[in-house]
Design a protein around this motif. Structure first.
Motif, PDB file in Angstrom:
ATOM      1  N   ALA A 187      43.762  37.367  43.511  1.00  0.00           N
ATOM      2  CA  ALA A 187      43.813  38.819  43.336  1.00  0.00           C
ATOM      3  C   ALA A 187      42.440  39.376  43.002  1.00  0.00           C
ATOM      4  O   ALA A 187      42.030  40.416  43.532  1.00  0.00           O
ATOM      5  CB  ALA A 187      44.811  39.182  42.241  1.00  0.00           C
ATOM      6  N   PHE A 188      41.708  38.669  42.147  1.00  0.00           N
ATOM      7  CA  PHE A 188      40.383  39.156  41.785  1.00  0.00           C
ATOM      8  C   PHE A 188      39.421  39.089  42.972  1.00  0.00           C
ATOM      9  O   PHE A 188      38.597  39.992  43.155  1.00  0.00           O
ATOM     10  CB  PHE A 188      39.820  38.346  40.619  1.00  0.00           C
ATOM     11  CG  PHE A 188      38.451  38.799  40.198  1.00  0.00           C
ATOM     12  CD1 PHE A 188      38.270  40.036  39.608  1.00  0.00           C
ATOM     13  CD2 PHE A 188      37.339  38.002  40.418  1.00  0.00           C
ATOM     14  CE1 PHE A 188      37.009  40.483  39.237  1.00  0.00           C
ATOM     15  CE2 PHE A 188      36.080  38.425  40.052  1.00  0.00           C
ATOM     16  CZ  PHE A 188      35.907  39.671  39.459  1.00  0.00           C
ATOM     17  N   LEU A 189      39.514  38.043  43.768  1.00  0.00           N
ATOM     18  CA  LEU A 189      38.674  37.960  44.963  1.00  0.00           C
ATOM     19  C   LEU A 189      38.945  39.124  45.917  1.00  0.00           C
ATOM     20  O   LEU A 189      38.009  39.686  46.505  1.00  0.00           O
ATOM     21  CB  LEU A 189      38.918  36.635  45.687  1.00  0.00           C
ATOM     22  CG  LEU A 189      38.209  35.389  45.156  1.00  0.00           C
ATOM     23  CD1 LEU A 189      38.639  34.163  45.948  1.00  0.00           C
ATOM     24  CD2 LEU A 189      36.692  35.558  45.226  1.00  0.00           C
ATOM     25  N   ILE A 190      40.210  39.490  46.072  1.00  0.00           N
ATOM     26  CA  ILE A 190      40.556  40.616  46.948  1.00  0.00           C
ATOM     27  C   ILE A 190      39.961  41.912  46.408  1.00  0.00           C
ATOM     28  O   ILE A 190      39.379  42.714  47.152  1.00  0.00           O
ATOM     29  CB  ILE A 190      42.086  40.735  47.082  1.00  0.00           C
ATOM     30  CG1 ILE A 190      42.645  39.517  47.833  1.00  0.00           C
ATOM     31  CG2 ILE A 190      42.460  42.023  47.814  1.00  0.00           C
ATOM     32  CD1 ILE A 190      44.157  39.450  47.844  1.00  0.00           C
ATOM     33  N   LEU A 197      29.922  27.787  51.688  1.00  0.00           N
ATOM     34  CA  LEU A 197      30.291  27.469  53.063  1.00  0.00           C
ATOM     35  C   LEU A 197      30.807  28.715  53.797  1.00  0.00           C
ATOM     36  O   LEU A 197      30.453  28.968  54.961  1.00  0.00           O
ATOM     37  CB  LEU A 197      31.351  26.370  53.084  1.00  0.00           C
ATOM     38  CG  LEU A 197      30.880  24.962  52.692  1.00  0.00           C
ATOM     39  CD1 LEU A 197      32.069  24.016  52.585  1.00  0.00           C
ATOM     40  CD2 LEU A 197      29.864  24.436  53.693  1.00  0.00           C
ATOM     41  N   THR A 198      31.626  29.487  53.115  1.00  0.00           N
ATOM     42  CA  THR A 198      32.137  30.723  53.716  1.00  0.00           C
ATOM     43  C   THR A 198      30.999  31.688  54.018  1.00  0.00           C
ATOM     44  O   THR A 198      30.958  32.306  55.094  1.00  0.00           O
ATOM     45  CB  THR A 198      33.143  31.392  52.765  1.00  0.00           C
ATOM     46  OG1 THR A 198      34.207  30.481  52.474  1.00  0.00           O
ATOM     47  CG2 THR A 198      33.721  32.660  53.379  1.00  0.00           C
ATOM     48  N   LEU A 199      30.072  31.787  53.089  1.00  0.00           N
ATOM     49  CA  LEU A 199      28.928  32.677  53.272  1.00  0.00           C
ATOM     50  C   LEU A 199      28.092  32.264  54.481  1.00  0.00           C
ATOM     51  O   LEU A 199      27.702  33.108  55.298  1.00  0.00           O
ATOM     52  CB  LEU A 199      28.065  32.671  52.010  1.00  0.00           C
ATOM     53  CG  LEU A 199      26.739  33.432  52.070  1.00  0.00           C
ATOM     54  CD1 LEU A 199      26.984  34.905  52.355  1.00  0.00           C
ATOM     55  CD2 LEU A 199      25.970  33.262  50.765  1.00  0.00           C
ATOM     56  N   VAL A 259      37.476  36.428  51.659  1.00  0.00           N
ATOM     57  CA  VAL A 259      38.447  36.034  50.638  1.00  0.00           C
ATOM     58  C   VAL A 259      39.283  34.851  51.107  1.00  0.00           C
ATOM     59  O   VAL A 259      39.501  33.883  50.366  1.00  0.00           O
ATOM     60  CB  VAL A 259      39.366  37.230  50.291  1.00  0.00           C
ATOM     61  CG1 VAL A 259      40.552  36.768  49.434  1.00  0.00           C
ATOM     62  CG2 VAL A 259      38.571  38.305  49.579  1.00  0.00           C
ATOM     63  N   ILE A 260      39.756  34.908  52.360  1.00  0.00           N
ATOM     64  CA  ILE A 260      40.576  33.816  52.902  1.00  0.00           C
ATOM     65  C   ILE A 260      39.789  32.504  52.921  1.00  0.00           C
ATOM     66  O   ILE A 260      40.296  31.446  52.523  1.00  0.00           O
ATOM     67  CB  ILE A 260      41.064  34.167  54.323  1.00  0.00           C
ATOM     68  CG1 ILE A 260      42.051  35.328  54.258  1.00  0.00           C
ATOM     69  CG2 ILE A 260      41.707  32.964  54.995  1.00  0.00           C
ATOM     70  CD1 ILE A 260      42.414  35.903  55.610  1.00  0.00           C
ATOM     71  N   GLY A 261      38.529  32.588  53.353  1.00  0.00           N
ATOM     72  CA  GLY A 261      37.717  31.384  53.410  1.00  0.00           C
ATOM     73  C   GLY A 261      37.460  30.784  52.050  1.00  0.00           C
ATOM     74  O   GLY A 261      37.619  29.575  51.844  1.00  0.00           O
ATOM     75  N   ILE A 262      37.062  31.609  51.091  1.00  0.00           N
ATOM     76  CA  ILE A 262      36.774  31.100  49.749  1.00  0.00           C
ATOM     77  C   ILE A 262      38.025  30.537  49.101  1.00  0.00           C
ATOM     78  O   ILE A 262      38.014  29.459  48.497  1.00  0.00           O
ATOM     79  CB  ILE A 262      36.164  32.219  48.881  1.00  0.00           C
ATOM     80  CG1 ILE A 262      34.783  32.602  49.413  1.00  0.00           C
ATOM     81  CG2 ILE A 262      36.064  31.776  47.428  1.00  0.00           C
ATOM     82  CD1 ILE A 262      34.188  33.811  48.724  1.00  0.00           C
TER      83      ILE A 262
END
Length: 262
Positions: free
Chosen positions: A165-168, A82-84, A64-67
């Motif tokens: 919030a949705f990513l979390i 990139l995060t993946l 989540v932080i990376g995205i």
């Protein structure tokens, strides 16, 4: 088997709730990437000999932080990719340090629903409950932001905070689903039933309820058929998810139902 049914039902209900917004918000790539991003957490937990759920939740947070951080400086899909890539690289490193490499890879990628212990039920139920309550509490702003970011901003909602919030929430749902259906099949469970539900009704509340119902039917049928045939649970989860979507699209095509309007 009792543990399997309990945990699979919890995971399916959560996936149905979160999957509704995955489809409505067009976040399918994130729903595919975040489960794969949490997989290094399970690999690290296996390497260090700690609780697998803890590792999954921690690396879900890293995803989540990376995205979120990279999305502020570029396109969201590029930030997700990139995060993946970075987290998958770490997962490969952690898995190379384990003594049961092939077994760990299979369990992390395809799930091990019949290997759920009683000790896993509490953490999975707790994280799932938090994710489900967050979805219900943020239902209106999430739906409004999905329809129109400009309208959401005019109503006082901050689109950036809603996205975070949705990513979390998505990361939490992915983390608890990964031990059950695996990183590669979390996507099927979230997107297949939710896509079918979206095509079968134009009312958001009913669509979410139907998404949960279809997710539950999918995992229950998958477990039962796996028990009878000795075929992998993941095969049936993916197959039923695709079948549900195909039936939903067929209903729309022939005018039997109307799709949910954005």
């Amino acid at each position: 088997m009792v543990n399997t049914w309990i945990v699979a039902s919890i995971v399916a209900a959560t996936a149905g709730l979160v999957g509704f917004f995955v489809v409505v918000r067009g976040s399918s790539f994130a729903a595919h990437a975040l489960p794969l991003s949490t997989f290094p957490g399970a690999a690290a937990a296996a390497w260090l000999g700690i609780n697998e759920i803890a590792g999954l939740v921690v690396f879900a947070g890293f995803g989540v932080i990376g995205i979120d951080a990279l999305s502020r400086r570029g396109r969201p899909e590029v930030a997700t990719a990139l995060t993946l890539v970075v987290l998958l690289g770490l997962g490969t490193l952690f898995l190379s340090q384990t003594t049961e490499y092939s077994q760990e890879v299979y369990a992390l990628l395809f799930g091990q629903v019949l290997g759920i212990s009683a000790a896993d039920i509490g953490p999975i139920a707790g994280v799932s409950a938090i994710a489900a309550l967050a979805i219900l509490a943020l239902f209106r702003p999430l739906l409004l932001g999905s329809v129109s970011r400009e309208l959401a901003q005019a109503r006082g909602a901050a689109p950036g905070r809603i996205d975070l919030a949705f990513l979390i929430i998505l990361a939490m749902a992915s983390a608890v689903a990964l031990p059950v259906v695996g990183a590669l099949l979390v996507f099927s469970l979230m997107v297949g039933p939710a896509s079918a539900a979206r095509n079968l009704t134009d009312r958001p509340g009913w669509s979410m309820a139907l998404s949960v119902a279809l997710s539950l039917i999918t995992v229950w049928a998958a477990i039962a058929l796996s028990y009878l045939t000795n075929w992998p649970v993941g095969f049936f989860v993916g197959g039923f998810g695709a079948l549900a979507y195909a039936l939903g699209r067929s209903g729309v095509r022939f005018g039997a139902v109307r799709p949910l309007s954005p």
